[in-house]
Design an enzyme around this catalytic site. Structure first.
Site, PDB file in Angstrom:
ATOM      1  N   ASP A 105       3.280  -4.168   7.982  1.00  0.00           N
ATOM      2  CA  ASP A 105       2.008  -3.472   7.798  1.00  0.00           C
ATOM      3  C   ASP A 105       0.907  -4.493   8.072  1.00  0.00           C
ATOM      4  O   ASP A 105       0.680  -5.397   7.270  1.00  0.00           O
ATOM      5  CB  ASP A 105       1.936  -2.922   6.375  1.00  0.00           C
ATOM      6  CG  ASP A 105       0.584  -2.276   6.074  1.00  0.00           C
ATOM      7  OD1 ASP A 105      -0.354  -2.461   6.870  1.00  0.00           O
ATOM      8  OD2 ASP A 105       0.481  -1.611   5.033  1.00  0.00           O
ATOM      9  N   GLN A 111      -4.220  -5.256   7.045  1.00  0.00           N
ATOM     10  CA  GLN A 111      -5.156  -6.268   6.540  1.00  0.00           C
ATOM     11  C   GLN A 111      -5.045  -7.594   7.283  1.00  0.00           C
ATOM     12  O   GLN A 111      -5.759  -8.536   6.951  1.00  0.00           O
ATOM     13  CB  GLN A 111      -4.921  -6.507   5.035  1.00  0.00           C
ATOM     14  CG  GLN A 111      -5.157  -5.294   4.160  1.00  0.00           C
ATOM     15  CD  GLN A 111      -6.600  -4.804   4.202  1.00  0.00           C
ATOM     16  OE1 GLN A 111      -7.512  -5.499   4.659  1.00  0.00           O
ATOM     17  NE2 GLN A 111      -6.812  -3.594   3.717  1.00  0.00           N
ATOM     18  N   HIS A 157       0.867  -1.171   0.000  1.00  0.00           N
ATOM     19  CA  HIS A 157       0.000   0.000   0.000  1.00  0.00           C
ATOM     20  C   HIS A 157       0.911   1.230   0.000  1.00  0.00           C
ATOM     21  O   HIS A 157       1.996   1.192   0.588  1.00  0.00           O
ATOM     22  CB  HIS A 157      -0.843  -0.042   1.276  1.00  0.00           C
ATOM     23  CG  HIS A 157      -1.942   0.969   1.354  1.00  0.00           C
ATOM     24  ND1 HIS A 157      -1.720   2.270   1.707  1.00  0.00           N
ATOM     25  CD2 HIS A 157      -3.275   0.863   1.139  1.00  0.00           C
ATOM     26  CE1 HIS A 157      -2.869   2.930   1.723  1.00  0.00           C
ATOM     27  NE2 HIS A 157      -3.839   2.099   1.373  1.00  0.00           N
ATOM     28  N   CYS A 196      -4.656   2.283  -3.877  1.00  0.00           N
ATOM     29  CA  CYS A 196      -3.435   2.869  -3.286  1.00  0.00           C
ATOM     30  C   CYS A 196      -2.223   1.966  -3.483  1.00  0.00           C
ATOM     31  O   CYS A 196      -1.355   1.878  -2.596  1.00  0.00           O
ATOM     32  CB  CYS A 196      -3.606   3.172  -1.789  1.00  0.00           C
ATOM     33  SG  CYS A 196      -4.922   4.322  -1.455  1.00  0.00           S
ATOM     34  N   LYS A 222     -10.471  -0.712  10.466  1.00  0.00           N
ATOM     35  CA  LYS A 222     -10.613  -1.941   9.684  1.00  0.00           C
ATOM     36  C   LYS A 222     -10.903  -3.136  10.582  1.00  0.00           C
ATOM     37  O   LYS A 222     -11.006  -4.261  10.117  1.00  0.00           O
ATOM     38  CB  LYS A 222      -9.342  -2.199   8.881  1.00  0.00           C
ATOM     39  CG  LYS A 222      -9.070  -1.151   7.799  1.00  0.00           C
ATOM     40  CD  LYS A 222      -7.846  -1.527   6.987  1.00  0.00           C
ATOM     41  CE  LYS A 222      -7.232  -0.359   6.270  1.00  0.00           C
ATOM     42  NZ  LYS A 222      -7.925   0.030   5.046  1.00  0.00           N
TER      43      LYS A 222
HETATM   44  C1  LIG Z   1      -2.284  -2.877   3.535  1.00  0.00           C
HETATM   45  C2  LIG Z   1      -2.695  -1.511   3.970  1.00  0.00           C
HETATM   46  N1  LIG Z   1      -1.797  -0.701   4.524  1.00  0.00           N
HETATM   47  C3  LIG Z   1      -2.120   0.523   4.952  1.00  0.00           C
HETATM   48  C4  LIG Z   1      -3.389   1.021   4.820  1.00  0.00           C
HETATM   49  C5  LIG Z   1      -3.675   2.419   5.302  1.00  0.00           C
HETATM   50  O1  LIG Z   1      -4.530   2.425   6.369  1.00  0.00           O
HETATM   51  P1  LIG Z   1      -5.132   3.788   6.931  1.00  0.00           P
HETATM   52  O2  LIG Z   1      -5.744   4.481   5.767  1.00  0.00           O
HETATM   53  O3  LIG Z   1      -6.125   3.354   7.938  1.00  0.00           O
HETATM   54  O4  LIG Z   1      -4.006   4.564   7.514  1.00  0.00           O
HETATM   55  C6  LIG Z   1      -4.366   0.219   4.250  1.00  0.00           C
HETATM   56  C7  LIG Z   1      -5.744   0.726   4.096  1.00  0.00           C
HETATM   57  O5  LIG Z   1      -6.321   0.803   3.069  1.00  0.00           O
HETATM   58  C8  LIG Z   1      -4.005  -1.075   3.807  1.00  0.00           C
HETATM   59  O6  LIG Z   1      -4.900  -1.871   3.229  1.00  0.00           O
END
Ligand SMILES: Cc1ncc(COP(=O)(O)O)c(C=O)c1O
Lengths: 409, 121
Positions: A204, A207, A127, A367, A230
């Site tokens: 990270d 998910q 991401h 993203c 999430k």
């Molecule tokens: C794998 C991953 N990392 C990071 C994020 C970013 O999360 P947040 O927007 O809650 O900071 C997301 C969310 O879409 C994600 O799916």
């Protein structure tokens, strides 16, 4: 015949989520976008309104009953989060989300741990929030960012990592579960390779933490980031876990109230961990909502949730692949995240048509522009599952994808 | 509310875009990109004083962005550039004849934005 989950009583779970009582147009809501954000059970919503009705006040500030209660609730949430991922409570920092967690620790690492000439490894599965901070800061401070590229199937090959890692590698930043392909990365093995080479590993967990049991000590994770929204909690609350001996060594990256022990005109001393990393009034109700969310997840059982989603994922793959012209992405074994394209139909057109049936899916690059580039596509349509999804939801999706094809034939 | 935006006219323009392709001769050229959707539009305009004598476009993206480009290029041929510069959301919605949600508005407006940027550059 209606297929039932072996692991969860989904109909009963759904009753706990008020949003499923509303309609989208004339249709029942079929929510297939939990990878983006999850819905909230009534217990989480109540925890927030109870906080404001009964205990509202700032934390770590006032010497009066309300502030003491708020502080206790806030710190109990920290402990709850710590237990949830197998950490100590002084290793848990509340942030605003995964993105802030990663940015915050990245700034701290760059200011007090990493040096010019060091190398960081990340992947093209990430991401943007676990990619852009490393790209930007590496450029700015003269470090080398090395990209560990996924295989054609969407997996990370450990042999490749062994070739990329050098004695200059100081950090491997990798996602546990891909938010596009559903790839589940072998974190324990990556951590072993990292530590054998004296590198840190940052995961990270956006998910994975909401969907699968994680123990940071067993997996030997140095740094873990995830988001409350999430995992049934509210937006604006996230978690940064950092191993204590690293936290002791790095500087904070945000400064102000709450994070100091003493300030003079000349100098400041930091508060003990974890507070030295929490500048300013925190998201108190967010932390409380995470605590309520963890109670809910524990009651249902994360293993049940994980098994349920793996079943849905397999069912969805098997069903969708039968649709002529539909291409699935990612490995065969994946978490509850399915990405696909349907002929040349743009993912936003697919989403719009499905929305007319009450089905919420996500279309676009999610993203993950470097990943899209590596797959030679502009975007995908993504369906993602959580504890309130049923086999029927997937059957609806499949049925109305045929309608999408009809519209664009 | 009728939420169907994929009415016959839109789909027709999407599947059979008018004025599609890069012409050999043109006076101004511009391309724009909508990062949210990945929609791309390039326009090629031939002017006769203040009048749009001819316009063609290329691009790819969602049905709304591509159909809007097709419908708009058809509509503005022969018109004064000062008139086109004044176009806003209202005119485009009227041309498309559908009700577009806030999130998809960018798709619908990409082609007018590209044309106006071309005329203003
Ligand atoms: C794998 C991953 N990392 C990071 C994020 C970013 O999360 P947040 O927007 O809650 O900071 C997301 C969310 O879409 C994600 O799916």
């Amino acid at each position: 015949m209606k297929l039932m989950s072996k692991y969860l009583d989904v109909e009963k779970i759904k009753e706990d989520f008020p949003i499923f009582q509303r309609k989208i147009g004339n249709n029942q809501l079929i929510y297939l976008d939990s990878a983006s954000t999850s819905h909230k059970p009534i217990s989480v919503l109540d925890s927030i309104s109870n906080f404001y009705k009964l205990h509202n006040s700032n934390v770590h500030r006032g010497i009066y009953t309300l502030s003491e209660e708020a502080t206790t609730l806030y710190e109990e949430s920290r402990l709850k989060v710590a237990n949830f991922i197998g950490a100590n409570d002084n290793e848990i920092i509340f942030t605003h989300g995964t993105t802030e967690s990663i940015n915050m620790v990245a700034k701290s690492l760059f200011s007090s741990y990493l040096k010019k000439g060091d190398e960081i490894i990340t992947t093209n599965l990430e991401h943007h929030s676990n990619f852009v901070p490393w790209q930007y800061l590496s450029k700015k401070y003269g470090l080398k960012l090395i990209i560990w590229e996924i295989s054609k199937e969407g997996n990370l090959d450990l042999g490749k990592l062994e070739n990329l890692i050098t004695d200059k590698t100081k950090l491997i930043a990798v996602t546990h579960i891909s938010n596009v392909l559903g790839t589940i990365n072998p974190i324990d093995k990556i951590a072993k390779i990292a530590h054998k080479n004296n590198s840190l590993i940052l995961i990270d967990g956006a998910q994975s933490v909401p969907h699968t049991q994680i123990n940071v000590k067993e997996l030997n994770i140095d740094i873990l980031a995830f988001s409350g929204h999430k995992m049934l909690a509210t937006t604006g609350i996230g978690v940064l876990y950092v191993k204590k001996d690293i936290l002791d060594k790095i500087d904070p990256s945000s400064f102000g109230g709450g994070m100091i022990s003493q300030v003079t005109q000349e100098d400041s001393m930091w508060a003990p961990i974890p507070w030295k990393f929490e500048a300013g009034t925190p998201n108190i109700e967010g932390a409380i909502s995470i605590s309520a969310a963890i109670d809910y997840l524990n009651k249902v059982g994360l293993n049940n949730i994980h098994n349920h989603e793996m079943q849905l994922s397999k069912y969805a793959s098997d069903l969708l692949v039968k649709i002529p012209g539909l291409q699935l992405y990612g490995p065969n074994i994946k978490s509850g995240i399915i990405s696909f394209n349907l002929g040349k139909i743009h993912p936003h057109d697919i989403s719009t048509v499905l929305d007319t049936q009450g089905i919420a899916v996500r279309g676009g690059h999610h993203c993950c522009m470097p990943l899209m580039k590596s797959l030679c596509i502009n975007g995908t349509t993504r369906a993602s599952f959580y504890l309130y999804n049923t086999f029927e939801d997937i059957e609806y999706l499949s049925k109305f994808l045929l309608k999408v094809k009809e519209v664009f034939k | 509310m009728d939420s169907n935006i994929y009415v016959e006219n839109i789909l027709d323009h999407y599947h059979n875009p008018r004025n599609f392709g890069k012409p050999e001769k043109f006076d101004i050229y511009r391309n724009e990109f909508n990062p949210l959707c990945g929609d791309k539009i390039s326009v090629f305009i031939k002017l006769n004083k203040n009048i749009i004598e001819d316009i063609k476009f290329t691009g790819n993206g969602c049905a709304i962005s591509q159909a809007a480009a097709s419908i708009l290029t058809e509509h503005i041929k022969g018109k004064d550039i000062e008139e086109i510069k004044q176009y806003g959301e209202h005119q485009i919605m009227e041309l498309l004849g559908i009700k577009i949600s806030h999130l998809r508005l960018k798709c619908a407006l990409l082609s007018i934005k590209t044309i106006q940027n071309a005329l203003n550059q």
